[in-house]
Write a protein that holds these residues in place. Sequence first.
Motif, PDB file in Angstrom:
ATOM      1  N   VAL A 126       0.844  -1.193   0.000  1.00  0.00           N
ATOM      2  CA  VAL A 126       0.000   0.000   0.000  1.00  0.00           C
ATOM      3  C   VAL A 126       0.881   1.245   0.000  1.00  0.00           C
ATOM      4  CG1 VAL A 126      -1.627   1.366   1.377  1.00  0.00           C
ATOM      5  CG2 VAL A 126      -1.936  -1.111   1.167  1.00  0.00           C
ATOM      6  N   ILE A 127       0.528   2.186  -0.864  1.00  0.00           N
ATOM      7  CA  ILE A 127       1.157   3.504  -0.885  1.00  0.00           C
ATOM      8  C   ILE A 127       0.089   4.526  -0.526  1.00  0.00           C
ATOM      9  CG2 ILE A 127       2.284   5.263  -2.309  1.00  0.00           C
ATOM     10  CD1 ILE A 127       3.298   2.960  -4.079  1.00  0.00           C
ATOM     11  N   VAL A 128       0.382   5.353   0.450  1.00  0.00           N
ATOM     12  CA  VAL A 128      -0.550   6.386   0.886  1.00  0.00           C
ATOM     13  C   VAL A 128      -0.044   7.747   0.417  1.00  0.00           C
ATOM     14  CG1 VAL A 128      -1.474   7.621   2.894  1.00  0.00           C
ATOM     15  CG2 VAL A 128      -1.347   5.114   2.907  1.00  0.00           C
ATOM     16  N   HIS A 129      -0.954   8.551  -0.139  1.00  0.00           N
ATOM     17  CA  HIS A 129      -0.623   9.954  -0.382  1.00  0.00           C
ATOM     18  C   HIS A 129      -1.630  10.817   0.367  1.00  0.00           C
ATOM     19  CE1 HIS A 129      -0.414  13.948  -2.158  1.00  0.00           C
ATOM     20  NE2 HIS A 129       0.855  13.660  -2.415  1.00  0.00           N
ATOM     21  N   GLU A 130      -1.120  11.632   1.284  1.00  0.00           N
ATOM     22  CA  GLU A 130      -1.971  12.532   2.070  1.00  0.00           C
ATOM     23  C   GLU A 130      -1.851  13.940   1.516  1.00  0.00           C
ATOM     24  OE1 GLU A 130      -4.459  14.366   3.978  1.00  0.00           O
ATOM     25  OE2 GLU A 130      -4.312  12.280   4.685  1.00  0.00           O
ATOM     26  N   GLY A 131      -2.994  14.500   1.096  1.00  0.00           N
ATOM     27  CA  GLY A 131      -2.985  15.786   0.424  1.00  0.00           C
ATOM     28  C   GLY A 131      -3.218  16.991   1.311  1.00  0.00           C
ATOM     29  N   ASN A 132      -3.545  16.774   2.590  1.00  0.00           N
ATOM     30  CA  ASN A 132      -3.768  17.880   3.513  1.00  0.00           C
ATOM     31  C   ASN A 132      -2.690  17.926   4.584  1.00  0.00           C
ATOM     32  OD1 ASN A 132      -6.343  19.211   2.714  1.00  0.00           O
ATOM     33  ND2 ASN A 132      -7.174  17.162   3.028  1.00  0.00           N
ATOM     34  N   ALA A 133      -2.521  19.101   5.180  1.00  0.00           N
ATOM     35  CA  ALA A 133      -1.523  19.240   6.232  1.00  0.00           C
ATOM     36  C   ALA A 133      -1.898  18.408   7.451  1.00  0.00           C
ATOM     37  CB  ALA A 133      -1.380  20.713   6.620  1.00  0.00           C
ATOM     38  N   ARG A 134      -3.195  18.288   7.720  1.00  0.00           N
ATOM     39  CA  ARG A 134      -3.667  17.442   8.826  1.00  0.00           C
ATOM     40  C   ARG A 134      -4.307  16.199   8.213  1.00  0.00           C
ATOM     41  NH1 ARG A 134      -6.887  20.516  13.206  1.00  0.00           N
ATOM     42  NH2 ARG A 134      -4.773  20.843  14.009  1.00  0.00           N
ATOM     43  N   PRO A 135      -3.748  15.024   8.457  1.00  0.00           N
ATOM     44  CA  PRO A 135      -4.235  13.813   7.779  1.00  0.00           C
ATOM     45  C   PRO A 135      -5.614  13.378   8.246  1.00  0.00           C
ATOM     46  CG  PRO A 135      -2.556  13.257   9.403  1.00  0.00           C
ATOM     47  CD  PRO A 135      -2.593  14.749   9.321  1.00  0.00           C
ATOM     48  N   GLY A 136      -6.313  12.681   7.337  1.00  0.00           N
ATOM     49  CA  GLY A 136      -7.617  12.135   7.656  1.00  0.00           C
ATOM     50  C   GLY A 136      -7.501  10.765   8.306  1.00  0.00           C
ATOM     51  N   LEU A 137      -8.636  10.246   8.774  1.00  0.00           N
ATOM     52  CA  LEU A 137      -8.641   8.992   9.529  1.00  0.00           C
ATOM     53  C   LEU A 137      -8.155   7.810   8.701  1.00  0.00           C
ATOM     54  CD1 LEU A 137     -12.016   9.335  11.479  1.00  0.00           C
ATOM     55  CD2 LEU A 137      -9.705   9.508  12.408  1.00  0.00           C
ATOM     56  N   ALA A 138      -8.598   7.727   7.444  1.00  0.00           N
ATOM     57  CA  ALA A 138      -8.223   6.583   6.606  1.00  0.00           C
ATOM     58  C   ALA A 138      -6.709   6.508   6.430  1.00  0.00           C
ATOM     59  CB  ALA A 138      -8.915   6.672   5.249  1.00  0.00           C
TER      60      ALA A 138
END
Length: 371
Positions: A126-138
């Motif tokens: 799995v590769i995760v990309h977080e687009g916000n400064a504060r990450p979401g739960l998923a």
Amino acid sequence: MNTTMNVVFCGGGTAGHVSPMLAMADSLANSYQDTDIDVNILMIGTAEGMEATLIPDAGYEFATIEKVPMPRSVSLDLFSLPFRLRAAVKQARKLLREHQTQVVVGVGGYAATPVYLAARAEKIPVIVHEGNARPGLANKLAARFATVVACAFEDTDLPGAIHVGMPLRSEVAQLPMGPTMRDEARRSLGLDSDKTTLVVTGGSSGAQNINTAIAGALDDLLATGAQILHLTGRDKVITDGDGNRIDKPGYVQVEYIDGLSRVYQAADLIVARAGGGTVHEIAAIGLPSVLVPLPIGNGEQDLNAASLRESGAAVVVADEYFTSQWVATRLPDLLKDQARLEYMAQTAKNFGINDAAETMVRIISETKVAR
């Protein structure tokens, strides 16, 4: 003999989630276009999110799983959550097997959690990309077992995260700017090519408070000699006190424009929300901005805007303070201050990252497993 690369992208809910998925998918497909590797891309989302329209329109194979939102209070939905999540994970595992998936790339949103858990059960990286400064739960959940965690903002609080920037579609990442393109863009949008141009947008759905504040200060803004392109949002029309659509010289309102490339080219200053995608697009282009963070969620939009605010590249004002009075007293001076606008533009561009999609493609190519 051709080999295959079978990749699943997952997530969605908003255009801010879908856009980086499409940017990564486009870059991945283009990278292997003239090679002996066949890239097979499947995108998984929910039927309710914007991905259900945007992804098929972009030409990618799309499949849905059940939406499993986290209840915000104790209710029957909370007690049924484990059963609904288990069913969604089962749906996702079936899709991953049928696609012979070699790597899962997720951006967060309702569809992401079941696919992340399904990939873990299937032993797919799995590769995760977080687009916000504060990450979401998923993405917080997936970061615990993901092979790679990438983020758009440098200070995102996820374990082992690497800063890559926001994957942008080529029409934005490679957008030509300059006087010639600016004049052509303005004319195509029904604007005067010679006038200072203020663009106002609250996103595809619009933002009622932004719309109201701008409408109440129109005369003050137009008195500067500037023109205004106002993207009001779908099914939203700015009217006067008698309920008639406002029609003034120098003021152009449209509900929605598909793709903001021409809009960005036309603008001297933009008023917008502070979604992760928006912040990175205006930085990559080098566009002065007034950002009005969405006052719901977990406060991520205020954090998204922090770097541009602190550097002087953007003016940031809380939604509750973005009133007609604020607009009338603050924006006219900014529109007339060419030196400041030029400084804001250059400072914004210093934060811009144009090759995040290509960076993510390298990560995906190095992470996939043989199936």
